[in-house]
Motif scaffolding. Structure first.
Motif, mmCIF file in Angstrom:
data_model
loop_
_atom_site.group_PDB
_atom_site.id
_atom_site.type_symbol
_atom_site.label_atom_id
_atom_site.label_comp_id
_atom_site.label_asym_id
_atom_site.label_seq_id
_atom_site.Cartn_x
_atom_site.Cartn_y
_atom_site.Cartn_z
ATOM 1 N N LYS A 195 25.129 -42.659 85.408
ATOM 2 C CA LYS A 195 24.857 -43.356 84.151
ATOM 3 C C LYS A 195 25.971 -43.112 83.137
ATOM 4 O O LYS A 195 26.411 -44.037 82.453
ATOM 5 C CB LYS A 195 23.511 -42.898 83.581
ATOM 6 C CG LYS A 195 22.297 -43.415 84.335
ATOM 7 C CD LYS A 195 21.026 -43.005 83.619
ATOM 8 C CE LYS A 195 19.797 -43.567 84.317
ATOM 9 N NZ LYS A 195 18.550 -43.215 83.610
ATOM 10 N N THR A 196 26.409 -41.888 83.019
ATOM 11 C CA THR A 196 27.480 -41.578 82.068
ATOM 12 C C THR A 196 28.809 -42.157 82.532
ATOM 13 O O THR A 196 29.588 -42.651 81.717
ATOM 14 C CB THR A 196 27.597 -40.058 81.887
ATOM 15 O OG1 THR A 196 27.836 -39.439 83.163
ATOM 16 C CG2 THR A 196 26.332 -39.488 81.293
ATOM 17 N N ASP A 238 18.741 -29.549 80.593
ATOM 18 C CA ASP A 238 18.226 -30.909 80.450
ATOM 19 C C ASP A 238 18.670 -31.557 79.147
ATOM 20 O O ASP A 238 18.830 -32.782 79.073
ATOM 21 C CB ASP A 238 16.697 -30.902 80.517
ATOM 22 C CG ASP A 238 16.179 -30.472 81.874
ATOM 23 O OD1 ASP A 238 16.927 -30.646 82.862
ATOM 24 O OD2 ASP A 238 15.045 -29.949 81.955
ATOM 25 N N GLN A 239 18.859 -30.777 78.130
ATOM 26 C CA GLN A 239 19.257 -31.328 76.838
ATOM 27 C C GLN A 239 20.711 -31.780 76.844
ATOM 28 O O GLN A 239 21.076 -32.729 76.133
ATOM 29 C CB GLN A 239 19.036 -30.281 75.742
ATOM 30 C CG GLN A 239 19.270 -30.806 74.333
ATOM 31 C CD GLN A 239 19.020 -29.743 73.278
ATOM 32 O OE1 GLN A 239 18.578 -28.635 73.601
ATOM 33 N NE2 GLN A 239 19.288 -30.067 72.018
ATOM 34 N N ARG A 262 21.220 -35.372 78.159
ATOM 35 C CA ARG A 262 20.556 -36.287 77.227
ATOM 36 C C ARG A 262 21.419 -36.509 75.991
ATOM 37 O O ARG A 262 21.573 -37.647 75.521
ATOM 38 C CB ARG A 262 19.189 -35.726 76.845
ATOM 39 C CG ARG A 262 18.367 -36.672 75.997
ATOM 40 C CD ARG A 262 16.888 -36.268 75.944
ATOM 41 N NE ARG A 262 16.714 -34.899 75.465
ATOM 42 C CZ ARG A 262 16.311 -33.887 76.236
ATOM 43 N NH1 ARG A 262 16.051 -34.097 77.521
ATOM 44 N NH2 ARG A 262 16.150 -32.670 75.744
ATOM 45 N N ASP A 263 21.991 -35.446 75.444
ATOM 46 C CA ASP A 263 22.886 -35.588 74.291
ATOM 47 C C ASP A 263 24.157 -36.347 74.664
ATOM 48 O O ASP A 263 24.694 -37.117 73.853
ATOM 49 C CB ASP A 263 23.245 -34.210 73.743
ATOM 50 C CG ASP A 263 22.056 -33.508 73.103
ATOM 51 O OD1 ASP A 263 21.104 -34.203 72.710
ATOM 52 O OD2 ASP A 263 22.081 -32.259 73.020
ATOM 53 N N HIS A 264 24.614 -36.148 75.896
ATOM 54 C CA HIS A 264 25.817 -36.842 76.358
ATOM 55 C C HIS A 264 25.580 -38.352 76.429
ATOM 56 O O HIS A 264 26.408 -39.152 75.972
ATOM 57 C CB HIS A 264 26.213 -36.298 77.735
ATOM 58 C CG HIS A 264 27.597 -36.696 78.146
ATOM 59 N ND1 HIS A 264 28.103 -36.453 79.393
ATOM 60 C CD2 HIS A 264 28.584 -37.334 77.474
ATOM 61 C CE1 HIS A 264 29.333 -36.904 79.474
ATOM 62 N NE2 HIS A 264 29.650 -37.447 78.324
ATOM 63 N N VAL A 265 24.454 -38.748 76.983
ATOM 64 C CA VAL A 265 24.120 -40.173 77.079
ATOM 65 C C VAL A 265 23.890 -40.770 75.687
ATOM 66 O O VAL A 265 24.296 -41.914 75.418
ATOM 67 C CB VAL A 265 22.880 -40.372 77.979
ATOM 68 C CG1 VAL A 265 22.397 -41.816 77.916
ATOM 69 C CG2 VAL A 265 23.198 -39.989 79.412
ATOM 70 N N ASP A 266 23.284 -40.019 74.791
ATOM 71 C CA ASP A 266 23.082 -40.505 73.424
ATOM 72 C C ASP A 266 24.419 -40.758 72.737
ATOM 73 O O ASP A 266 24.573 -41.753 71.996
ATOM 74 C CB ASP A 266 22.269 -39.492 72.624
ATOM 75 C CG ASP A 266 20.810 -39.433 73.073
ATOM 76 O OD1 ASP A 266 20.372 -40.381 73.747
ATOM 77 O OD2 ASP A 266 20.134 -38.432 72.765
ATOM 78 N N ASP A 308 25.799 -44.014 74.235
ATOM 79 C CA ASP A 308 25.042 -45.172 73.761
ATOM 80 C C ASP A 308 25.384 -45.504 72.311
ATOM 81 O O ASP A 308 25.467 -46.677 71.925
ATOM 82 C CB ASP A 308 23.539 -44.911 73.889
ATOM 83 C CG ASP A 308 23.061 -44.984 75.332
ATOM 84 O OD1 ASP A 308 23.775 -45.586 76.159
ATOM 85 O OD2 ASP A 308 21.986 -44.422 75.633
#
Length: 265
Positions: free
Chosen positions: A110-111, A202-203, A206-210, A213
């Motif tokens: 995804k990234t 896990d965080q 998630r921060d990387h994808v945010d 985006d």
């Protein structure tokens, strides 16, 4: 090689050129960077994904790629067909990265997909800028500077073309400056600050994808309306630069001077 159609370009040559450029740097992971060719244009692919899922996803967007073709309006499908026919290697070029364990826990497909979208967007903007810059170099040659006293309307047309090229080049440079200095750089620094506060594995992804985006959204790559406007705008820029160069080179010769009224009309 990048000026060829995407299907005719040699990925082996492009890969060797990439390896050569990375060999001069201290790139310990250069063997994991690979050149790939996308089958569709950037804006075409983004519009299909957004029309189906409403967002730019990873595997979800790829899985709905075929279904998106049937969701689009007829007008958009016709435009996409035209873009696909004219897809050049420079518009299809993308870089892939082989992520090894345990780094794959943080950097997923995804990234990687989001990085590829940003890369293709920046490369396309740079391509448009270079096309307009080459037009400026061409406008300093004799066909553009030779006086044509018997055809004042042609001289006025050349002046209007020069002013148009200047405005287009200034606009694309401002877009590039905005994307790099107002979007990517501040968000990258914000990501660095955010990662210092991460406490769980896990965080981190998630921060990387945010972060990615947010970059895509602020680069105007997450809105179907803005994507359609951008696609038409950059296509017009490229067509205008090549069309005016060909017209002047053809009509500036004495045997074609009779065609000047057709050019300026």
């Amino acid at each position: 090689e990048l000026k060829k159609p995407a299907k005719s370009a040699s990925v082996v040559k492009l890969q060797s050129l990439l390896d050569l450029s990375l060999s001069s740097e201290d790139a310990s992971f250069r063997e994991d960077v690979k050149v790939t060719m996308a089958s569709t244009g950037l804006y075409e692919w983004l519009l299909k994904v957004i029309n189906v899922s409403g967002t730019i996803g990873g595997e979800e967007g790829e899985g709905n790629h075929d279904a998106a073709v049937h969701e689009e309006p007829k007008k958009d499908r016709d435009e996409d067909k035209d873009d696909k026919k004219a897809l050049l290697a420079i518009d299809a070029l993308a870089l892939d990265y082989t992520v090894k364990f345990p780094l794959s826990l943080v950097i997923s497909r995804k990234t990687i997909l989001r990085y590829q979208l940003l890369f293709r967007f920046l490369l396309h903007l740079k391509h448009v800028e270079q096309s307009l810059a080459s037009m400026w170099i061409e406008q300093k040659t004799a066909p553009w500077r030779r006086p044509v006293p018997n055809h004042p309307e042609f001289e006025k047309w050349r002046l209007r073309v020069t002013l148009l090229r200047t405005r287009m080049l200034s606009f694309i440079q401002q877009i590039l400056a905005f994307v790099t200095f107002e979007v990517l750089e501040p968000n990258w620094r914000s990501l660095g600050v955010t990662l210092t506060k991460v406490t769980t594995v896990d965080q981190l992804p998630r921060d990387h994808v945010d972060f990615l985006d947010t970059c895509l959204k602020e680069c105007m790559l997450s809105s179907a309306k803005l994507l359609r406007v951008s696609r038409r705008r950059w296509a017009i820029f490229l067509i205008e630069s090549q069309f005016h160069l060909d017209c002047v080179q053809y009509c500036a010769s004495s045997e074609n001077v009779i065609l000047l009224p057709l050019v300026v009309s």
